[in-house]
Design an enzyme around this catalytic site. Structure first.
Site, PDB file in Angstrom:
ATOM      1  N   LEU A  74       0.646  -1.181  -0.555  1.00  0.00           N
ATOM      2  CA  LEU A  74       0.235   0.054  -0.166  1.00  0.00           C
ATOM      3  C   LEU A  74       1.011   1.268   0.090  1.00  0.00           C
ATOM      4  O   LEU A  74       1.695   1.406   0.930  1.00  0.00           O
ATOM      5  CB  LEU A  74      -0.868  -0.138   1.345  1.00  0.00           C
ATOM      6  CG  LEU A  74      -2.361  -1.076   1.747  1.00  0.00           C
ATOM      7  CD1 LEU A  74      -2.876  -1.600   2.514  1.00  0.00           C
ATOM      8  CD2 LEU A  74      -2.741  -1.042   0.077  1.00  0.00           C
ATOM      9  N   THR A  76       1.836   4.863   0.230  1.00  0.00           N
ATOM     10  CA  THR A  76       1.891   5.194   1.034  1.00  0.00           C
ATOM     11  C   THR A  76       1.631   7.319   1.132  1.00  0.00           C
ATOM     12  O   THR A  76       1.738   8.262   2.322  1.00  0.00           O
ATOM     13  CB  THR A  76       2.289   5.599   3.092  1.00  0.00           C
ATOM     14  OG1 THR A  76       3.637   5.131   2.981  1.00  0.00           O
ATOM     15  CG2 THR A  76       1.376   4.152   3.875  1.00  0.00           C
ATOM     16  N   SER A  97       6.571   5.953  -0.255  1.00  0.00           N
ATOM     17  CA  SER A  97       6.857   5.669   0.682  1.00  0.00           C
ATOM     18  C   SER A  97       5.683   4.146   0.771  1.00  0.00           C
ATOM     19  O   SER A  97       5.204   4.880   0.478  1.00  0.00           O
ATOM     20  CB  SER A  97       6.941   6.218   2.331  1.00  0.00           C
ATOM     21  OG  SER A  97       7.340   5.785   2.992  1.00  0.00           O
ATOM     22  N   SER A  98       6.223   3.524   1.664  1.00  0.00           N
ATOM     23  CA  SER A  98       4.541   2.251   1.480  1.00  0.00           C
ATOM     24  C   SER A  98       4.779   1.577   2.837  1.00  0.00           C
ATOM     25  O   SER A  98       5.567   1.611   3.383  1.00  0.00           O
ATOM     26  CB  SER A  98       4.649   1.389   0.147  1.00  0.00           C
ATOM     27  OG  SER A  98       6.169   0.792   0.166  1.00  0.00           O
ATOM     28  N   SER A  99       3.833   1.274   2.876  1.00  0.00           N
ATOM     29  CA  SER A  99       3.912  -0.425   3.820  1.00  0.00           C
ATOM     30  C   SER A  99       4.062  -1.534   2.626  1.00  0.00           C
ATOM     31  O   SER A  99       2.497  -1.638   1.732  1.00  0.00           O
ATOM     32  CB  SER A  99       2.084   0.430   4.637  1.00  0.00           C
ATOM     33  OG  SER A  99       2.339  -1.485   5.179  1.00  0.00           O
TER      34      SER A  99
END
Length: 387
Positions: A74, A76, A97-99
């Site tokens: 995901l 972000t 940036s991510s999960s």
């Protein structure tokens, strides 16, 4: 607020069913740590050419939890600053940036072989979710996590504090590690690096492990797992394919400008011995980065739709241009570094060796160099000097 416990248990069961989640302690962490807490203020969902913002406050609670506990990565943040609460409409942008997908996060933590009492250095805090999983088992004092983006680090720190995890959340360049809390039993990087920094080796205890994605292409990167000895060296292998955003201080600057001008003057022209389209596959792309560090594969198109394919190394002022004709390819090369000669030699040797996969690549790190090789294939070895 909708209780996410059922979603956490469902995710843990799915990870276990898929063979990713094996350790009882880690299953307990996945079932206990609310992933949605680490997605504030929201996420961007990929819609092809644009990203659609989704926030907890603007979404049905059940739908938000469905998104938060999806099996996907995901995003972000876009373009180093934009978060989902700052726009109501789909936008274009580059993820910064991510999960990461839970399967990757949990799989990497499993690969670390954590034991109670271990001290861990994490490079790339991101949302803080992986930090929280490790804090749940090791205790917050044993987890140090470094994030280069101050806003990303602050959001992660807040989420960790909400759960009572006062981990060492540091803002800085993770390539330098964090010597204040060294030595560490384990180092894990949730970003890709061109090579494993020796600072991480120096800050790891003898017998400790470093786990990091190596490579700089958007694909064709490998997950390296090395063990540190008592002499400042580390040795191990690539244990599988892996894909992460590049460490920001090593982010590749895309080749821009008039590509025809960049390739106007070639020093040589010949038929290729291997098709450059091999670089569409993961292992050949990984080998290309070992054979020609710093090279970039560039795809373009003319106004009439004709596809163009190049390899550039701007630092070495070198290029390779490929021209398709019938069933073959011609390569034009210019500059002091014969990029395609080096890559092609590796591809031909790889084919002759029977197409070994990425987990056949071994790695030794010293203060002076990185040495990669495939056992039983003398032509498949590379030493990258650090001077």
């Amino acid at each position: 607020m909708t209780d996410s416990a059922p979603e956490r248990r469902r995710l843990a069961a799915l990870l276990a069913q898929n063979g990713v989640l094996r350790s009882p302690w880690l299953r307990g962490a996945v079932e206990a740590v609310p992933r949605e807490l680490f997605l504030h203020p929201g996420v961007f969902l990929d819609e092809g050419r644009t990203w659609r913002p989704v926030t907890a406050t603007g979404t049905d609670p059940a739908e938000w939890l469905k998104t938060a506990y999806s099996y996907d990565t995901l995003t972000t943040q876009l373009d180093g600053h934009l978060t989902a609460d700052q726009t109501a409409e789909p936008v274009a942008g580059v993820p910064t940036s991510s999960s990461t997908t839970p399967a990757t996060v949990v799989g990497m933590i499993e690969d670390l072989g954590l034991e109670a009492g271990h001290r861990v250095l994490e490079i790339g805090t991101g949302t803080g979710y992986s930090s929280a999983l490790m804090c749940h088992y090791l205790g917050a004092d044993n987890v140090t996590t470094v994030e280069v983006d101050p806003e990303v680090a602050e959001r992660a720190d807040i989420a960790l504090e909400v759960l009572g995890f006062s981990a060492w959340t540091v803002t800085g360049d993770g390539l330098l590690g964090y010597p204040r809390n060294a030595p560490y039993d384990r180092v894990i990087a949730t970003c890709a690096v061109r090579r494993i920094p020796h600072a991480w080796v120096r800050q790891t205890k003898p017998g400790g492990l470093i786990l990091s994605t190596v490579g700089s292409w958007p694909y064709g990167t490998g997950l390296a797992k090395v063990t540190v000895d008592g002499n400042g060296n580390a040795e191990g292998r690539i244990i599988g394919r892996s894909s992460f955003m590049q460490a920001r201080s090593q982010a590749v600057v895309p080749v821009a400008g008039d590509l025809s001008a960049r390739t106007a003057y070639a020093d040589s022209e010949r038929e290729t011995k291997a098709p450059p389209t091999l670089l569409d596959d993961w292992m050949p792309a990984f080998l290309a980065q070992l054979a020609a560090p710093g090279a970039q594969l560039v795809r373009a198109a003319r106004s009439d739709g004709t596809r163009l394919l190049y390899i550039f190394d701007p630092d070495r002022e070198s290029f390779a241009e490929f021209i398709s004709h019938g069933d073959g390819w011609t390569v034009r090369q210019g500059g002091p570094a014969p990029l395609w000669d080096r890559i092609e030699e590796a591809l031909v040797a790889w084919e002759a060796a029977g197409h070994p996969e990425i987990d056949s690549v071994q790695l030794r790190i010293t203060q002076a160099s990185h040495h990669y090789w495939i056992e039983g294939a003398p032509a498949l070895h590379w030493e990258h000097r650090l001077d």
